[in-house]
Design a protein around this motif. Structure first.
Motif, PDB file in Angstrom:
ATOM      1  N   PRO A 175      -7.689  -6.405  -3.124  1.00 36.73           N
ATOM      2  CA  PRO A 175      -8.592  -7.196  -2.289  1.00 36.73           C
ATOM      3  C   PRO A 175      -8.123  -8.624  -2.067  1.00 36.73           C
ATOM      4  O   PRO A 175      -8.421  -9.224  -1.021  1.00 36.73           O
ATOM      5  CB  PRO A 175      -9.910  -7.163  -3.081  1.00 36.73           C
ATOM      6  N   ASP A 176      -7.376  -9.190  -3.033  1.00 36.61           N
ATOM      7  CA  ASP A 176      -6.905 -10.566  -2.865  1.00 36.61           C
ATOM      8  C   ASP A 176      -5.616 -10.659  -2.046  1.00 36.61           C
ATOM      9  O   ASP A 176      -5.094 -11.750  -1.816  1.00 36.61           O
ATOM     10  CB  ASP A 176      -6.707 -11.246  -4.225  1.00 36.61           C
ATOM     11  N   GLY A 177      -5.092  -9.517  -1.613  1.00 34.38           N
ATOM     12  CA  GLY A 177      -3.915  -9.524  -0.764  1.00 34.38           C
ATOM     13  C   GLY A 177      -2.612  -9.828  -1.472  1.00 34.38           C
ATOM     14  O   GLY A 177      -1.595 -10.064  -0.818  1.00 34.38           O
ATOM     15  N   LYS A 178      -2.606  -9.773  -2.805  1.00 32.44           N
ATOM     16  CA  LYS A 178      -1.402 -10.139  -3.544  1.00 32.44           C
ATOM     17  C   LYS A 178      -0.516  -8.949  -3.914  1.00 32.44           C
ATOM     18  O   LYS A 178       0.674  -9.130  -4.174  1.00 32.44           O
ATOM     19  CB  LYS A 178      -1.785 -10.895  -4.818  1.00 32.44           C
ATOM     20  N   THR A 179      -1.084  -7.747  -3.964  1.00 30.18           N
ATOM     21  CA  THR A 179      -0.377  -6.612  -4.539  1.00 30.18           C
ATOM     22  C   THR A 179      -0.530  -5.360  -3.690  1.00 30.18           C
ATOM     23  O   THR A 179      -1.598  -5.109  -3.125  1.00 30.18           O
ATOM     24  CB  THR A 179      -0.912  -6.300  -5.955  1.00 30.18           C
ATOM     25  N   ALA A 180       0.559  -4.599  -3.590  1.00 30.12           N
ATOM     26  CA  ALA A 180       0.520  -3.270  -2.977  1.00 30.12           C
ATOM     27  C   ALA A 180       0.872  -2.236  -4.031  1.00 30.12           C
ATOM     28  O   ALA A 180       1.744  -2.467  -4.877  1.00 30.12           O
ATOM     29  CB  ALA A 180       1.494  -3.188  -1.815  1.00 30.12           C
ATOM     30  N   TYR A 181       0.192  -1.102  -3.981  1.00 32.61           N
ATOM     31  CA  TYR A 181       0.441   0.009  -4.902  1.00 32.61           C
ATOM     32  C   TYR A 181       0.846   1.229  -4.067  1.00 32.61           C
ATOM     33  O   TYR A 181       0.157   1.594  -3.117  1.00 32.61           O
ATOM     34  CB  TYR A 181      -0.817   0.334  -5.710  1.00 32.61           C
ATOM     35  N   ILE A 182       1.957   1.860  -4.438  1.00 33.34           N
ATOM     36  CA  ILE A 182       2.530   2.942  -3.649  1.00 33.34           C
ATOM     37  C   ILE A 182       2.778   4.150  -4.544  1.00 33.34           C
ATOM     38  O   ILE A 182       3.199   4.007  -5.694  1.00 33.34           O
ATOM     39  CB  ILE A 182       3.860   2.501  -3.010  1.00 33.34           C
ATOM     40  N   THR A 183       2.530   5.345  -4.005  1.00 35.85           N
ATOM     41  CA  THR A 183       2.926   6.572  -4.700  1.00 35.85           C
ATOM     42  C   THR A 183       4.261   7.054  -4.144  1.00 35.85           C
ATOM     43  O   THR A 183       4.567   6.854  -2.965  1.00 35.85           O
ATOM     44  CB  THR A 183       1.887   7.693  -4.520  1.00 35.85           C
ATOM     45  N   ASP A 184       5.038   7.702  -5.012  1.00 37.82           N
ATOM     46  CA  ASP A 184       6.278   8.356  -4.611  1.00 37.82           C
ATOM     47  C   ASP A 184       6.112   9.844  -4.885  1.00 37.82           C
ATOM     48  O   ASP A 184       6.005  10.263  -6.042  1.00 37.82           O
ATOM     49  CB  ASP A 184       7.470   7.797  -5.392  1.00 37.82           C
ATOM     50  N   SER A 185       6.081  10.644  -3.820  1.00 36.37           N
ATOM     51  CA  SER A 185       5.844  12.081  -3.966  1.00 36.37           C
ATOM     52  C   SER A 185       7.141  12.881  -3.962  1.00 36.37           C
ATOM     53  O   SER A 185       7.120  14.100  -3.829  1.00 36.37           O
ATOM     54  CB  SER A 185       4.940  12.584  -2.827  1.00 36.37           C
ATOM     55  N   GLY A 186       8.280  12.195  -4.119  1.00 36.53           N
ATOM     56  CA  GLY A 186       9.573  12.847  -4.030  1.00 36.53           C
ATOM     57  C   GLY A 186       9.963  13.640  -5.259  1.00 36.53           C
ATOM     58  O   GLY A 186       9.126  14.029  -6.077  1.00 36.53           O
ATOM     59  N   ALA A 187      11.277  13.850  -5.400  1.00 37.21           N
ATOM     60  CA  ALA A 187      11.789  14.715  -6.467  1.00 37.21           C
ATOM     61  C   ALA A 187      11.411  14.223  -7.847  1.00 37.21           C
ATOM     62  O   ALA A 187      11.208  15.023  -8.763  1.00 37.21           O
ATOM     63  CB  ALA A 187      13.306  14.836  -6.342  1.00 37.21           C
ATOM     64  N   SER A 188      11.328  12.926  -8.026  1.00 38.81           N
ATOM     65  CA  SER A 188      10.863  12.344  -9.288  1.00 38.81           C
ATOM     66  C   SER A 188       9.718  11.397  -8.970  1.00 38.81           C
ATOM     67  O   SER A 188       9.934  10.284  -8.501  1.00 38.81           O
ATOM     68  CB  SER A 188      11.991  11.592  -9.999  1.00 38.81           C
TER      69      SER A 188
END
Length: 401
Positions: A175-188
């Motif tokens: 909400p504060d615009g400081k951080t992004a969180y991403i998933t990786d659905s690849g081989a690992s």
């Protein structure tokens, strides 16, 4: 008014191509849909995955290069028309032109579009056409200023963040615009945490059981295992991701899995304020802090509504969207809507008024699993008005269709 045969045919063609608005756009002059009603917003000639709605109601979608060399990767749905976004040049990369078009400032294989809390658009490009080799200098997270419709900054990911075999999948913003969180659905499978101010990113829980496909789970459709011609099943790792409205808790799960996991975001962001990597950020330490939230079954898209705080879950195996009450620990999923038109419900977005949008990517119908399927797979965008909750937080769920 009587329409000629030619005119009727032309209108039918326009409706099929998505040139004329359908669903929500066409319904503006009609009474609003009842809670839980599925309404078609648009139809596309290509396989869609991501959708997002900006604070001012603009709708964006993306088309990954999975089984086709799509001419448009990111588009705005406006006045019933799909317009390449931010312009044609950013959409100019082609498989056949990969040697003469730079990867860093063109869309390669976009998987997700997400509007951030400040009102801008972010585009996540894993740059792995066909979910195969990662194109050099291609993985990136791009912010587009929606006031100017121009890219404002690009955060490029090196091989430490997006190695060969990776497929960055979906993203949420604090909400504060400081951080992004991403998933990786690849081989690992893994989680990726991005410090948006510096552009630095860390790959976490890489290979941890909580980010990997569950070997005990087989994704099925219509009662049969969903398999490619070579016998491989659905093997997607960490995919769906959601962030609590206060930004304190991150949720994720694998498609080939059944378990929804969570972590306090404070456990993931300590490195952003320290020049040293604290021991608390080691995968072993983080793994010990992961909590099991509940059993979702194989699921793709996740979203937590800003309006009601509930988690909505797409369930590709049974063409449905389900709901989890996060305020009641251990609560079971309930079905919001089940409809055969929801063929692989994929990604959610929430409009300013609380309306939910969901794409149907029809993965089970794609050339990955049906060799005789068309490379360009027609898909749809739908909207759903969530049911209201009463003063106690209980939800009235309409009967499934």
């Amino acid at each position: 008014m009587t329409l000629s045969t030619t005119t009727r045919a032309a209108l039918a063609a326009l409706l099929l191509s998505g040139t004329i608005a359908t669903g929500a756009a066409a319904a503006e002059a009609q009474p609003g849909p009842a809670a839980g009603t599925l309404t078609k917003v648009a139809s596309f000639e290509h396989q869609v995955t991501g959708v997002t709605v900006s604070k001012d109601g603009r709708v964006f979608v993306n088309f990954p290069r999975w089984t086709e060399d799509s001419a448009v990767s990111v588009a705005e749905v406006k006045d019933g028309r799909i317009t390449p976004f931010p312009d044609a040049e950013w959409n100019a990369w082609r498989n056949a032109r990969k040697d003469d078009v730079s990867a860093g400032d063109h869309w390669i294989c976009v998987q997700s579009v997400v509007a951030s809390p400040d009102g801008n658009l972010w585009v996540l490009d894993p740059a792995a056409p066909g979910m195969a080799a990662v194109v050099k200098n291609g993985p990136k997270l791009v912010e587009i200023d929606l006031k100017t419709n121009r890219p404002a900054r690009t955060i490029a990911f090196d091989e430490a963040v997006a190695p060969q075999g990776s497929y960055l999948n979906d993203v949420r913003f604090s909400p504060d615009g400081k951080t992004a969180y991403i998933t990786d659905s690849g081989a690992s499978g893994a989680l990726v945490v991005v410090d948006l101010a510096s552009g630095k990113a860390r790959r976490l829980l890489d290979g941890d059981p909580t980010t990997q496909p569950d070997k005990t789970v087989t994704v099925t459709y219509e009662g049969r295992p969903l398999r490619r011609p070579d016998g491989r099943g659905v093997e997607f790792a960490a995919d769906g991701i959601a962030l609590s409205p206060d930004g304190d808790t991150l949720y994720w799960q694998a498609i080939k899995g059944r378990t929804l996991y969570s972590l306090p975001t404070s456990s993931l962001t300590g490195w952003m304020t320290s020049s040293l990597v604290p021991e608390a950020l080691s995968d072993r330490s983080l793994s010990g802090k992961v909590e099991t939230v509940g059993d979702n079954g194989p699921a793709d898209g996740l979203i937590i509504s800003r309006k009601d705080g509930r988690m909505y879950v797409t369930s590709p195996q049974d063409d449905s969207i389900k709901v989890r009450d996060l305020s009641a620990k251990g609560s079971a999923l309930t079905t919001l809507i089940q409809d055969k038109r929801l063929r692989w419900p994929d990604t959610f977005a929430e409009g300013p008024d609380g309306t939910l949008y969901v794409t149907t990517s029809r993965i089970q119908d794609s050339a990955f699993y049906k060799p005789d399927a068309p490379a360009a797979l027609p898909t749809d965008l739908w909207s759903i008005k969530p049911p209201a909750s009463d003063a106690t937080g209980s939800t009235t769920i309409p009967s499934a269709r």
